[in-house]
Design a protein around this motif. Structure first.
Motif, PDB file in Angstrom:
ATOM      1  N   PRO A 125      -7.206  -5.076 -16.894  1.00  0.00           N
ATOM      2  CA  PRO A 125      -5.658  -4.787 -17.330  1.00  0.00           C
ATOM      3  C   PRO A 125      -5.263  -3.674 -16.779  1.00  0.00           C
ATOM      4  O   PRO A 125      -3.906  -3.451 -16.767  1.00  0.00           O
ATOM      5  CB  PRO A 125      -5.718  -5.394 -18.768  1.00  0.00           C
ATOM      6  N   THR A 126      -6.004  -2.613 -16.790  1.00  0.00           N
ATOM      7  CA  THR A 126      -5.497  -1.065 -16.657  1.00  0.00           C
ATOM      8  C   THR A 126      -6.000  -0.650 -15.328  1.00  0.00           C
ATOM      9  O   THR A 126      -5.496   0.559 -14.963  1.00  0.00           O
ATOM     10  CB  THR A 126      -6.221  -0.238 -17.654  1.00  0.00           C
ATOM     11  N   MET A 127      -7.063  -1.215 -14.433  1.00  0.00           N
ATOM     12  CA  MET A 127      -7.504  -0.725 -13.321  1.00  0.00           C
ATOM     13  C   MET A 127      -7.303  -1.700 -11.979  1.00  0.00           C
ATOM     14  O   MET A 127      -8.030  -2.695 -12.165  1.00  0.00           O
ATOM     15  CB  MET A 127      -9.109  -0.217 -13.492  1.00  0.00           C
ATOM     16  N   ALA A 128      -7.048  -1.015 -11.006  1.00  0.00           N
ATOM     17  CA  ALA A 128      -6.835  -1.814  -9.947  1.00  0.00           C
ATOM     18  C   ALA A 128      -8.117  -1.448  -8.860  1.00  0.00           C
ATOM     19  O   ALA A 128      -8.300  -0.099  -9.086  1.00  0.00           O
ATOM     20  CB  ALA A 128      -5.615  -1.716  -9.156  1.00  0.00           C
ATOM     21  N   ALA A 129      -8.739  -1.916  -8.025  1.00  0.00           N
ATOM     22  CA  ALA A 129      -9.725  -1.630  -6.948  1.00  0.00           C
ATOM     23  C   ALA A 129      -9.414  -1.952  -5.559  1.00  0.00           C
ATOM     24  O   ALA A 129      -8.743  -3.050  -5.599  1.00  0.00           O
ATOM     25  CB  ALA A 129     -11.070  -1.882  -7.599  1.00  0.00           C
ATOM     26  N   PHE A 130      -9.528  -1.216  -4.732  1.00  0.00           N
ATOM     27  CA  PHE A 130      -9.285  -1.426  -3.295  1.00  0.00           C
ATOM     28  C   PHE A 130     -10.290  -1.027  -2.285  1.00  0.00           C
ATOM     29  O   PHE A 130     -11.122  -0.292  -2.646  1.00  0.00           O
ATOM     30  CB  PHE A 130      -7.812  -0.687  -2.966  1.00  0.00           C
ATOM     31  N   LEU A 131     -10.565  -1.727  -1.126  1.00  0.00           N
ATOM     32  CA  LEU A 131     -11.548  -1.353  -0.337  1.00  0.00           C
ATOM     33  C   LEU A 131     -10.466  -1.210   1.039  1.00  0.00           C
ATOM     34  O   LEU A 131      -9.919  -2.086   1.529  1.00  0.00           O
ATOM     35  CB  LEU A 131     -12.503  -2.378  -0.260  1.00  0.00           C
ATOM     36  N   GLN A 132     -10.764  -0.070   1.746  1.00  0.00           N
ATOM     37  CA  GLN A 132      -9.662   0.030   2.848  1.00  0.00           C
ATOM     38  C   GLN A 132     -10.797   0.482   4.131  1.00  0.00           C
ATOM     39  O   GLN A 132     -11.715   1.139   3.874  1.00  0.00           O
ATOM     40  CB  GLN A 132      -8.484   0.868   2.501  1.00  0.00           C
ATOM     41  N   TRP A 133     -10.175   0.221   5.146  1.00  0.00           N
ATOM     42  CA  TRP A 133     -10.987   0.306   6.710  1.00  0.00           C
ATOM     43  C   TRP A 133     -10.093   1.192   7.301  1.00  0.00           C
ATOM     44  O   TRP A 133      -8.815   0.780   7.545  1.00  0.00           O
ATOM     45  CB  TRP A 133     -11.395  -0.988   7.341  1.00  0.00           C
ATOM     46  N   LEU A 134     -10.372   2.304   8.065  1.00  0.00           N
ATOM     47  CA  LEU A 134      -9.706   3.096   8.787  1.00  0.00           C
ATOM     48  C   LEU A 134     -10.475   3.192  10.108  1.00  0.00           C
ATOM     49  O   LEU A 134     -11.704   3.714  10.014  1.00  0.00           O
ATOM     50  CB  LEU A 134      -9.534   4.352   8.239  1.00  0.00           C
ATOM     51  N   PRO A 135      -9.945   2.761  11.136  1.00  0.00           N
ATOM     52  CA  PRO A 135     -10.650   2.909  12.405  1.00  0.00           C
ATOM     53  C   PRO A 135     -10.916   4.201  12.874  1.00  0.00           C
ATOM     54  O   PRO A 135     -10.161   5.082  12.451  1.00  0.00           O
ATOM     55  CB  PRO A 135      -9.778   1.845  13.429  1.00  0.00           C
ATOM     56  N   ARG A 136     -11.966   4.614  13.588  1.00  0.00           N
ATOM     57  CA  ARG A 136     -12.046   5.992  14.278  1.00  0.00           C
ATOM     58  C   ARG A 136     -10.881   6.360  14.974  1.00  0.00           C
ATOM     59  O   ARG A 136      -9.916   5.764  15.688  1.00  0.00           O
ATOM     60  CB  ARG A 136     -13.249   5.534  15.361  1.00  0.00           C
ATOM     61  N   GLY A 137     -10.676   7.415  14.659  1.00  0.00           N
ATOM     62  CA  GLY A 137      -9.274   8.085  15.290  1.00  0.00           C
ATOM     63  C   GLY A 137      -7.961   7.812  14.524  1.00  0.00           C
ATOM     64  O   GLY A 137      -6.950   8.327  15.006  1.00  0.00           O
ATOM     65  N   PHE A 138      -8.191   7.198  13.379  1.00  0.00           N
ATOM     66  CA  PHE A 138      -6.931   6.781  12.664  1.00  0.00           C
ATOM     67  C   PHE A 138      -6.087   8.066  12.030  1.00  0.00           C
ATOM     68  O   PHE A 138      -6.842   9.063  11.652  1.00  0.00           O
ATOM     69  CB  PHE A 138      -7.194   6.059  11.471  1.00  0.00           C
ATOM     70  N   ALA A 139      -5.044   8.061  12.429  1.00  0.00           N
ATOM     71  CA  ALA A 139      -4.106   9.295  11.807  1.00  0.00           C
ATOM     72  C   ALA A 139      -3.042   8.523  11.018  1.00  0.00           C
ATOM     73  O   ALA A 139      -2.016   8.235  11.654  1.00  0.00           O
ATOM     74  CB  ALA A 139      -3.755  10.099  12.866  1.00  0.00           C
ATOM     75  N   GLY A 140      -3.078   8.456   9.618  1.00  0.00           N
ATOM     76  CA  GLY A 140      -1.958   7.750   8.894  1.00  0.00           C
ATOM     77  C   GLY A 140      -1.085   8.407   8.591  1.00  0.00           C
ATOM     78  O   GLY A 140      -0.706   9.653   8.606  1.00  0.00           O
ATOM     79  N   GLN A 141       0.200   7.612   8.259  1.00  0.00           N
ATOM     80  CA  GLN A 141       1.224   8.154   8.098  1.00  0.00           C
ATOM     81  C   GLN A 141       1.330   8.530   6.382  1.00  0.00           C
ATOM     82  O   GLN A 141       0.559   8.001   5.639  1.00  0.00           O
ATOM     83  CB  GLN A 141       2.490   7.095   8.144  1.00  0.00           C
ATOM     84  N   ALA A 142       2.183   9.326   6.107  1.00  0.00           N
ATOM     85  CA  ALA A 142       2.205   9.896   4.555  1.00  0.00           C
ATOM     86  C   ALA A 142       2.667   8.869   3.766  1.00  0.00           C
ATOM     87  O   ALA A 142       3.694   8.000   4.058  1.00  0.00           O
ATOM     88  CB  ALA A 142       3.027  11.069   4.633  1.00  0.00           C
ATOM     89  N   SER A 143       2.036   8.664   2.556  1.00  0.00           N
ATOM     90  CA  SER A 143       2.689   7.690   1.502  1.00  0.00           C
ATOM     91  C   SER A 143       2.509   8.357   0.352  1.00  0.00           C
ATOM     92  O   SER A 143       1.527   9.429   0.064  1.00  0.00           O
ATOM     93  CB  SER A 143       2.233   6.378   1.608  1.00  0.00           C
ATOM     94  N   ARG A 144       3.038   8.063  -0.815  1.00  0.00           N
ATOM     95  CA  ARG A 144       2.817   8.512  -2.034  1.00  0.00           C
ATOM     96  C   ARG A 144       2.857   7.269  -3.165  1.00  0.00           C
ATOM     97  O   ARG A 144       3.941   6.461  -2.882  1.00  0.00           O
ATOM     98  CB  ARG A 144       3.426   9.671  -2.362  1.00  0.00           C
ATOM     99  N   SER A 145       2.361   7.458  -4.133  1.00  0.00           N
ATOM    100  CA  SER A 145       2.788   6.400  -5.190  1.00  0.00           C
ATOM    101  C   SER A 145       2.408   7.255  -6.444  1.00  0.00           C
ATOM    102  O   SER A 145       1.803   8.090  -6.676  1.00  0.00           O
ATOM    103  CB  SER A 145       1.692   5.165  -5.069  1.00  0.00           C
ATOM    104  N   THR A 146       2.858   6.221  -7.539  1.00  0.00           N
ATOM    105  CA  THR A 146       2.699   7.093  -8.991  1.00  0.00           C
ATOM    106  C   THR A 146       1.349   6.791  -9.586  1.00  0.00           C
ATOM    107  O   THR A 146       1.149   7.400 -10.616  1.00  0.00           O
ATOM    108  CB  THR A 146       3.882   6.490  -9.833  1.00  0.00           C
ATOM    109  N   ASP A 147       0.653   5.903  -8.942  1.00  0.00           N
ATOM    110  CA  ASP A 147      -0.830   6.039  -9.382  1.00  0.00           C
ATOM    111  C   ASP A 147      -1.726   6.819  -8.781  1.00  0.00           C
ATOM    112  O   ASP A 147      -1.937   6.674  -7.663  1.00  0.00           O
ATOM    113  CB  ASP A 147      -1.244   4.517  -9.468  1.00  0.00           C
ATOM    114  N   ALA A 148      -2.195   7.937  -9.384  1.00  0.00           N
ATOM    115  CA  ALA A 148      -3.242   8.882  -9.049  1.00  0.00           C
ATOM    116  C   ALA A 148      -4.389   8.003  -8.515  1.00  0.00           C
ATOM    117  O   ALA A 148      -4.722   6.998  -9.267  1.00  0.00           O
ATOM    118  CB  ALA A 148      -3.543   9.695  -9.902  1.00  0.00           C
TER     119      ALA A 148
END
Ligand SMILES: [Fe+2]
Length: 323
Positions: free
Chosen positions: A234-257
């Motif tokens: 109820p208090t914690m989310a979990a994620f798994l993310q894949w970034l391809p070689r050379g990925f240069a992500g755009q900026a984002s921000r969210s209220t959850d550290a």
């Protein structure tokens, strides 16, 4: 002639202070900031730095004596608070071959992400599941749990708990088990507390194949409880993310550290003005509402957790990005 207004106010503040009161107008800006103002800082713990200390702790104290042998990651902006973010606790736990971490239960719920070593188990209400690198195990609030390592190698995992959140609510209870190892109660369903890596990785590759990459997060899989469809706790989310070689992500921000643990690959995450360079098994933290950009040198897989479900339940969660 009456006193200067500043002096009159000071005198007034002193008089109301004696009665346990303080003027809102002197603190309003700090109490209700226009945007989140966190003391939490970006930080990274390199596994090659942490591991020797963790192994040294294995010589200093047994899992039985320690109850839980953990080196706690303290956010540099929150030293002394046993917190990696304002709401979350995280640390690396070591259990050596032949050791048992005795049974107990508490109001705090935990996510345990296996970082190194095969062959240990976690029991939830007596139901044992094996822990392999990349798996994560949930011990839900107030369930009996114990850990053991009948295998031949040290096992290390990242513990993420809502300890600071429970402390904030003054809602913490804890109890030791009568026995060191919990007995099966038949109430625990392993599907709801064991999230094997292979299944999550397969799901992630499905996300990757099925849609174009999110320019901020790459391909991202949100772990869901297969029975309830909700977040793992109820208090914690979990994620798994894949970034391809050379990925240069755009900026984002969210209220959850967020607390990240690198599973595969190398890269860099820019957090505000700070660059965190990471590789396998490193742990890093991104504070609330600070712009985050991911860059991958290799194909990379990142595990992360945050307090998003708690913020969503309270109507607080926000995200901002260019996607
Ligand atoms: Fe525990």
């Amino acid at each position: 002639m009456s006193a200067h207004p500043v002096d009159r106010r000071k005198d007034f503040y002193q008089r109301i202070d004696a009665h346990g009161m303080t003027p809102l107008w002197e603190v309003l800006h700090n109490l209700v900031p226009p945007t989140p103002a966190t003391p939490c800082q970006p930080a990274l713990w390199r596994y090659e730095t942490v591991r020797p200390f963790l192994m040294e702790s294995g010589d200093l104290i047994s899992a039985r004596e320690a109850v839980r042998r953990v080196l706690v990651f303290e956010n540099p902006g929150l030293r002394g608070a046993s917190s990696i973010t304002h709401s979350l606790y995280a640390g690396l736990q070591l259990i050596l071959p032949g050791e048992v971490a005795p049974c107990h239960r508490h109001a705090q719920s935990a996510i345990r992400f296996i970082v190194e070593g095969d062959g240990a188990y976690t029991a939830v209400d007596g139901e044992r599941v094996v822990m392999r690198p990349g798996d994560f195990i949930v011990t839900p609030a107030w369930t009996w749990h114990d850990h053991g390592n009948p295998g031949g190698v040290p096992v290390v995992w990242l513990d993420g708990l809502d300890i600071p959140l429970v402390r904030f609510f003054d809602a913490g209870f804890a109890e030791n088990g009568a026995e060191e190892v919990s007995q099966p109660t038949g109430s625990a369903d392993a599907r709801t507390f064991s999230y094997p890596y292979e299944a999550a990785r397969d799901a992630l590759m499905g996300v990757r194949a099925g849609a174009s990459l999110d320019p901020r997060h790459g391909a991202r899989h949100t772990y869901r409880n297969p029975v309830t469809g909700g977040y793992p706790t109820p208090t914690m989310a979990a994620f798994l993310q894949w970034l391809p070689r050379g990925f240069a992500g755009q900026a984002s921000r969210s209220t959850d550290a967020a607390v990240y643990c690198v599973v595969e690959g190398r890269g860099r995450t820019s957090v505000g003005g700070t660059d965190l360079h990471w590789g396998p098994r490193d742990v890093f933290v991104t504070p609330s509402w600070t712009p985050v950009r991911h860059f991958a040198d290799d194909d990379a897989i990142l595990f992360s957790l945050s307090d998003r479900p708690a913020q969503e339940a309270l109507g607080l969660w926000r995200e901002e990005g260019s996607a």
